[in-house]
Design an enzyme around this catalytic site. Structure first.
Site, PDB file in Angstrom:
ATOM      1  N   CYS A  68       0.836  -1.211   0.000  1.00 35.51           N
ATOM      2  CA  CYS A  68       0.000   0.000   0.000  1.00 35.51           C
ATOM      3  C   CYS A  68       0.870   1.261   0.000  1.00 35.51           C
ATOM      4  O   CYS A  68       1.548   1.545   0.991  1.00 35.51           O
ATOM      5  CB  CYS A  68      -0.917  -0.047   1.221  1.00 35.51           C
ATOM      6  SG  CYS A  68      -1.800   1.488   1.567  1.00 35.51           S
ATOM      7  N   CYS A  71       0.072   3.761   2.749  1.00 33.94           N
ATOM      8  CA  CYS A  71       0.528   3.212   4.036  1.00 33.94           C
ATOM      9  C   CYS A  71       2.016   3.481   4.226  1.00 33.94           C
ATOM     10  O   CYS A  71       2.450   3.896   5.304  1.00 33.94           O
ATOM     11  CB  CYS A  71       0.292   1.699   4.108  1.00 33.94           C
ATOM     12  SG  CYS A  71      -1.436   1.204   4.013  1.00 33.94           S
TER      13      CYS A  71
END
Length: 144
Positions: A68, A71
């Site tokens: 991600c 993230c």
């Protein structure tokens, strides 16, 4: 002098820490590791419940995954917020790829998602990448 129970992130031992020492470099009475590390701790399914339920300080958990992009871009900001709020809020991370049962248990539908736990119960959640100042502001709005 009142004290709070704080779980050691290394061994899971319970430690009684006087409120006036929350900002100090307190060590675990069992394993002597730092109780308040200056970085988020990684939680797995085996330690998640103990860490979120037995700590008397609020625990902010970042649910993330290595693939991600948002993230990964938020990770240094999350660490910066952890340093700034050391001794007031405990910061933890859960890799949803490795701990799929936790992602399912908390119905994580998008990442990054941050869940705030107080006294073992989820109090609030927010999804999406945030900067350190935004994380601190959001926690302040939650009464932390």
């Amino acid at each position: 002098m009142t004290a709070l129970m704080v779980v050691c992130p290394s061994c899971g031992g319970l430690n009684r820490v006087p409120r006036e020492r929350l900002g100090d470099n307190a060590k675990c009475g069992k394993c002597h590791a730092e109780i308040f590390p200056d970085h988020p701790v990684n939680l797995d399914a085996a330690h998640f419940s103990t860490y979120t339920q037995k700590n008397e300080l609020p625990v902010l958990v970042d649910f993330w995954a290595p693939w991600c992009g948002p993230c990964r871009s938020m990770a240094p900001q999350f660490e910066q917020a952890a340093r700034a709020l050391r001794g007031r809020v405990l910061f933890a991370k859960v890799n949803t790829e490795e701990e799929q049962s936790l992602g399912a248990r908390f119905q994580i539908r998008s990442i990054p998602s941050m869940l705030l736990f107080k006294n073992g119960k989820e109090q609030a959640r927010v999804s999406g990448a945030m900067g350190a100042a935004d994380i601190q502001r959001w926690l302040g709005a939650q009464g932390v």
